[in-house]
Every structure is written in structure tokens, then in C-alpha cells.
Design an enzyme around this catalytic site. Structure first.
Site, short mmCIF file in Angstrom:
data_model
loop_
_atom_site.label_atom_id
_atom_site.label_comp_id
_atom_site.label_asym_id
_atom_site.label_seq_id
_atom_site.Cartn_x
_atom_site.Cartn_y
_atom_site.Cartn_z
N TYR A 60 -2.51 13.08 5.10
CA TYR A 60 -3.20 12.82 3.84
C TYR A 60 -3.92 14.03 3.27
CZ TYR A 60 -2.27 7.91 4.79
OH TYR A 60 -1.65 6.70 5.04
N GLU A 114 -7.09 16.45 -1.49
CA GLU A 114 -8.04 16.25 -0.39
C GLU A 114 -9.24 15.53 -0.97
OE1 GLU A 114 -11.17 17.80 -0.08
OE2 GLU A 114 -10.98 19.91 -0.64
N ILE A 119 -7.27 13.63 -7.87
CA ILE A 119 -7.48 13.00 -9.16
C ILE A 119 -8.28 11.73 -8.98
CG2 ILE A 119 -6.34 12.00 -11.18
CD1 ILE A 119 -3.98 13.94 -10.54
N ASN A 129 -2.42 9.05 -4.29
CA ASN A 129 -2.35 7.85 -3.47
C ASN A 129 -3.25 6.78 -4.07
OD1 ASN A 129 -1.67 6.42 -0.83
ND2 ASN A 129 -3.91 6.39 -0.74
N GLU A 130 -2.65 5.72 -4.63
CA GLU A 130 -3.41 4.60 -5.19
C GLU A 130 -4.49 5.07 -6.17
OE1 GLU A 130 -4.75 1.80 -2.30
OE2 GLU A 130 -2.86 1.79 -1.19
N ASP A 143 -0.34 -2.35 -3.97
CA ASP A 143 0.36 -3.59 -4.28
C ASP A 143 -0.49 -4.49 -5.17
OD1 ASP A 143 2.36 -5.57 -4.13
OD2 ASP A 143 1.38 -6.51 -2.39
N ARG A 202 1.56 -3.22 -10.62
CA ARG A 202 2.62 -2.64 -9.78
C ARG A 202 3.92 -2.45 -10.56
NH1 ARG A 202 2.55 -7.78 -5.69
NH2 ARG A 202 3.39 -9.36 -7.10
N GLU A 239 2.79 3.16 3.21
CA GLU A 239 1.90 2.57 4.22
C GLU A 239 2.32 1.10 4.32
OE1 GLU A 239 -2.26 4.93 3.07
OE2 GLU A 239 -2.17 2.74 3.01
N TYR A 294 1.11 2.01 9.16
CA TYR A 294 -0.30 2.41 9.18
C TYR A 294 -0.93 1.84 10.45
CZ TYR A 294 -4.91 3.51 7.40
OH TYR A 294 -6.16 4.05 7.24
#
Length: 541
Positions: free
Chosen positions: A89, A117, A122, A157-158, A199, A204, A259, A294
Site C-alpha cells: 500500500y 502514502e 488524493i 484506493n477507495e 463495494d 460502484r 481486497e 486481505y
């Protein structure tokens, strides 16, 4: 011989001398360069920065690919679970990764790495795509691109994780566009850039379509999906996995679970990993290219496969054996690249709607530090050299409220697709721009640049002749931004000390103070580390 020693011995015998065959994409499938289809059999591999041993000397994340001793400990365990991919990550581009990447290569393990990081990614509540972000992303690409066992990268990521923050997706897609261009320009092989989505039922669909639609130079190369709906005894239908197969059956790029897993009921040791068996079955493998379970480390969130004791020793858990047996039995349906002719087309772009507030007609500008420095070199009113983040925020608060026209050059509006030319500059460059605009709009009044002693009037040295074209183009763009019809402003205010418990930069909750200044359509993110580090680690399902 101990269990771990036996694993290490087996790994040593199976190690490879030659480099791994790089992974490429054709249509919606991954292939080895030799034409054999590739399915990810992966594990998320990074310690929670809030956990023991998870933070580095600055109290931030710990680079999982820069510690040879830990990699020597863990790679055999990963290999024994039939792992061929790990997801990390955050890495530190200033560290050396040769040892860990070589250990992974020799074990037949590839890497997918997130580019951000925790303090330079963002932020969904005050999104920006700036010169600092882009430099961080380029640095990570430069470090990992040299290894044949790097598959590619996640630009986020999300980041947009529900209907209230879909605007952030425009900035992630701009990051996809620019990092893909950087790879094309500087690297001699394919490396993918994708996005890992959560999700959320409201977004989505639009999210998957948005990142896949339009100009394919700005679209994702692969799509990662984080899903935790298969819990305990379940099935494709009860878990909703069958709906995911149906939805992505027409997707034009590879889709995999970035994940997956569920620890209910029974916590980590109660995990059955029926979802793993399903993922590589004929029902799913025609559409999904495998997945990344995960996670490796057993931590407070109780999702782990391996426990690390106080002395740094690793011990596999019972659910590790369950998981590895499922992967060992996997026989996904596959095809050869030469026999595969892609038929899927990119998605249609989603329209503006209640749950999707992002136009597909425009993206934030590409960060250009040279242009930002050119702009600063022309300014008469600038901040003093020791100005602090909270002081900059106070100036933004005041000027953009009192004189919105002064802030047109840093405007961002994802609903109209209007972006100021300098919205991609760093915060110091932005505050200099708005201070100077305000100063000139008040006819250079004697106190218009003071800001309680934080501003300095100077004789601007003027821009170099090489700046002329860029500055002229930026001026035209900013004139348009100043006059364009703006959509209703996003909510939020400066100085909110929200802990942002939904933030998943690590696939974990990382608590930090995100001082996202959002006044109307002018977004400036001022990031400060919370005293005491980050908060409790748990997955937000």
C-alpha cells in the site's frame, strides 16, 4: 526441521535464476509474455502503521519491501501459500528494494503497489492532484519499474467511497492519465495503472464506468474491486458475487479482487475461504483475473493469516492452512493469448446524477511545476518564507471569501469540468497566486498584501522567456474559469478536525488531520500529522 524452516527449504529449491516473465494485458485478461493466462493468487502485504512495528522512524508507514530480514522471514510463508502476487500500500522511494524484490522474484511472486502514502495521496474530502502528488507517484514508478516482477500500480484506493465524495474521482482519473503518460514516455515496457474501488451500492456502477470510459489514454488499465460480502457459509448468489460476474462480464480491461475476504463469524480463525474457491471456479474465472486476499498480518482488525510475536518471529495461523489449501486446489479456466480475441468495449461515461457528481467531459490539469514556478516568478505579493500551513489556510479563507475572482485560477469544479490553470500547483504556490491577485484587484493598496505580516511586497524579477507561452495559456484558462457558470459549491469548511474514519489509504483506517479547505469551488489541502500517529486499524466494510 521446523515448519518455517521446511517452507524456506522448499522455496530455496524452487527458486528461479532467470527473471520472471513480465505480465501484460490483452483485452480483459492478464497474460505472461509467453502467452499463458495469468491469474492473481495474492495476499495484501503491509503492516498497519498503527500497530507494533508498523511505523517507521518518522511515525509513518513502514515500507514492506525495504527490510531484507522481514522479507527473508515472510516470502517463504507467502510462497508456501501458493502466492504469485502481493499488494503493497505504500513504499518509500528513497529506500532500496533490491533484496526484497529479488526474494519475491525467486519465489515467483509479482507486486502491485499503490502509488500514494498516507500523507501524500488524493484526499476524498479535499481532493487535489498537484505537483507534489505527481512527483510522489513518479518516484514510486521509477523505483519499482526496474523490476520485472512489478505488474503495475493503483492510483488510488477507495478515494470516492460513497455518494458524498464522488468529486474526488476526477482527481484520481487525472492521476491515472498522467502516470500512464509518464510510463509511456520513460519506461520500455508495459506497466499498468489502475484503481481499487470499494463495494458501495450507490456508486460502484458509475465509478466502474467512469474510470473505464472515454479516452483510453486516461482510462484505467485494470480494475481492482475491494469486496467483503462473502461471509462464512455462503454462495455466489447469497454473497452477491454472481451479480459482480454479470456486471463485469462486458468490462474491457482486467478485473480482479484487490481486497477480499470476511472474518465474520469467528474472526480470522473462523474464515472458511469459500470465496477463494469460487474466485477460481469456472463461474468466475471467465470474468475475474483472480484476487488478493486481505491480509497477511494478524492485527487488531483480526483478518490475518500470520502472527508476528514480540520478537519478530512469524507463525502461521490455522486459517493460513485453510486458505493455502483452497489456493492449491484452484484450477481457473484459462486461454492462450493467441487464441483470445477481445470483444468487450469501453463503457459509456456515466451522466451527472444524484449519486455521481462528476462530468466526464474534463479532468483536472496535469501538474506542471515549471509553469507554477514561472507564475510565482511574476508575482509582486508573495507569502513570507516561514509561513505555516494554518496561516496559509487563513489567507485562503479570507481572500476566497472576500474576493472570489482572485481565486479563479485555483478553482476546481468537477460538475462543470472547470479547473483553474494553477489548481495543480502546491499550496505555497497557490497562496502566492491568490495573494497577488487580491493585491492587484485592490489596486496595490498599501495594506492589501500585509495579511497580519504574512505577506511581502517585492519587485518581481519577471518570468524567463521560456515561460511566455505557458503563462499566456494559463491566463486564458483562468479568464474562462472566472466567468464560467459554476455548479453549486461543495460543502465543507476550513479547519475541520475530522478523524475521517472511512479513509482507507492502507486498506486500513489511517487517522490523520486532513485540513481540507473547501470554500465554494476552491480546494486546498493542508496536511498535518496528528500527534500520536494514526488510529485503530480496521477494515471498513
Amino acid at each position: 526441521m521446523t515448519k518455517l524452516a521446511a517452507v524456506a527449504s522448499a522455496l530455496l529449491m524452487a527458486s528461479k535464476v532467470a527473471a520472471l516473465d513480465p505480465i501484460i494485458v490483452k483485452g480483459s485478461k492478464f497474460f505472461y509474455e509467453n502467452g499463458t493466462q495469468f491469474f492473481m493468487k495474492g495476499i495484501a502485504y503491509q503492516e498497519d502503521p498503527a500497530g507494533a512495528g508498523g511505523e517507521n522512524e518518522e511515525g509513518r508507514y513502514l515500507d514492506p519491501l525495504a527490510d531484507k530480514e522481514k522479507c527473508e522471514r515472510d516470502v517463504p510463508i507467502l510462497a508456501s501459500a501458493h502466492t504469485n502476487t502481493i499488494r503493497v500500500y505504500s513504499i518509500d522511494p528513497e529506500r532500496n528494494h533490491d533484496d526484497c524484490m529479488k526474494l519475491l522474484q525467486d519465489a515467483g511472486i509479482y507486486v502491485v503497489a499503490d502509488l500514494g502514502e498516507p500523507l501524500m495521496s488524493i484526499n476524498r474530502d479535499g481532493p487535489q492532484w498537484t505537483v507534489d502528488h505527481f512527483q510522489r507517484y513518479k518516484d514510486v514508478i521509477d523505483v519499482l519499474a526496474e523490476y520485472d516482477n512489478t505488474i503495475g500500480f493503483f492510483a488510488g484506493n477507495e478515494v470516492s467511497n460513497n455518494k458524498t465524495n464522488t468529486a474526488a474521482s476526477a482527481f484520481v482519473k487525472a492521476a491515472v492519465r498522467d502516470t500512464k503518460a509518464y510510463i509511456r514516455e520513460t519506461k520500455d515496457r508495459w506497466l499498468g495503472v489502475g484503481y481499487a474501488a470499494n463495494d458501495d451500492p450507490d456508486i460502484r456502477g458509475p465509478s466502474a464506468h467512469y474510470f473505464n470510459c472515454g479516452d483510453q489514454d486516461s482510462a484505467i488499465d485494470f480494475w481492482g474491486y475491494n469486496i467483503y460480502s462473502w461471509c462464512g457459509q455462503s454462495s455466489l448468489q447469497r454473497s452477491g458475487y454472481d451479480q459482480q460476474v454479470a456486471f463485469y462480464s462486458n468490462y474491457s480491461v482486467p478485473v480482479f479482487l484487490a481486497e477480499y475476504g470476511c472474518n465474520e463469524p469467528g474472526g480470522a480463525e473462523g474464515r472458511l475461504f469459500q470465496d477463494t474457491t469460487a474466485l477460481y471456479s469456472d463461474d468466475m474465472s471467465e470474468v475475474f483475473s483472480g484476487g488478493i486476499v486481505y491480509m497477511y498480518f494478524q492485527e487488531e482488525n483480526d483478518y490475518g493469516l500470520v502472527e508476528i510475536d514480540r520478537n519478530g518471529n512469524a507463525e502461521t495461523m490455522e486459517n493460513y492452512d485453510v486458505y493455502s489449501s483452497r489456493v492449491a486446489a484452484a484450477t481457473p479456466s484459462s486461454t492462450l493469448a493467441d487464441d483470445y480475441e477481445p470483444t468487450n468495449s469501453p463503457a459509456s461515461c456515466p451522466p451527472l446524477q444524484e449519486h455521481w457528481r462528476v462530468t466526464s467531459d474534463a479532468l483536472p490539469p496535469t501538474p506542471d511545476d515549471d509553469l507554477c514556478e514561472c507564475m510565482v516568478s511574476t508575482l509582486s505579493c508573495v507569502p513570507e518564507s516561514n509561513i505555516r500551513p494554518r496561516e496559509m489556510q487563513a489567507i485562503f479563507d479570507f481572500i476566497c471569501s472576500e474576493d472570489p475572482a482572485a481565486c479563479a485560477g485555483i478553482t476546481t469544479n468537477t460538475e462543470t469540468g472547470v479547473y483553474g490553470a494553477y489548481s495543480m500547483c502546491d499550496d505555497r504556490q497557490k497562496v502566492a497566486f491568490v495573494m497577488n491577485e487580491y493585491y492587484h484587484n485592490l489596486d496595490e493598496a498599501s495594506d492589501a498584501c500585509d495579511h497580519e505580516g504574512l505577506g511581502v511586497v517585492r519587485s518581481a524579477p519577471g518570468a524567463d522567456s521560456t515561460c511566455s507561452s505557458g503563462l499566456a495559456s494559463a491566463s486564458s484558462q483562468n479568464e474562462y474559469a472566472a466567468t464560467a457558470t459554476q455548479a453549486p459549491a461543495s460543502s465543507g469548511s476550513a479547519g475541520d478536525d475530522d478523524e475521517d474514519d472511512d479513509d482507507e489509504n492502507f486498506g486500513l483506517v489511517s487517522k490523520r488531520l486532513d485540513m481540507a479547505f473547501t470554500l465554494g469551488d476552491y480546494a486546498v489541502g493542508l496536511y498535518l500529522v496528528v500527534a500520536g500517529g494514526v488510529g485503530a486499524a480496521m477494515v471498513v466494510l
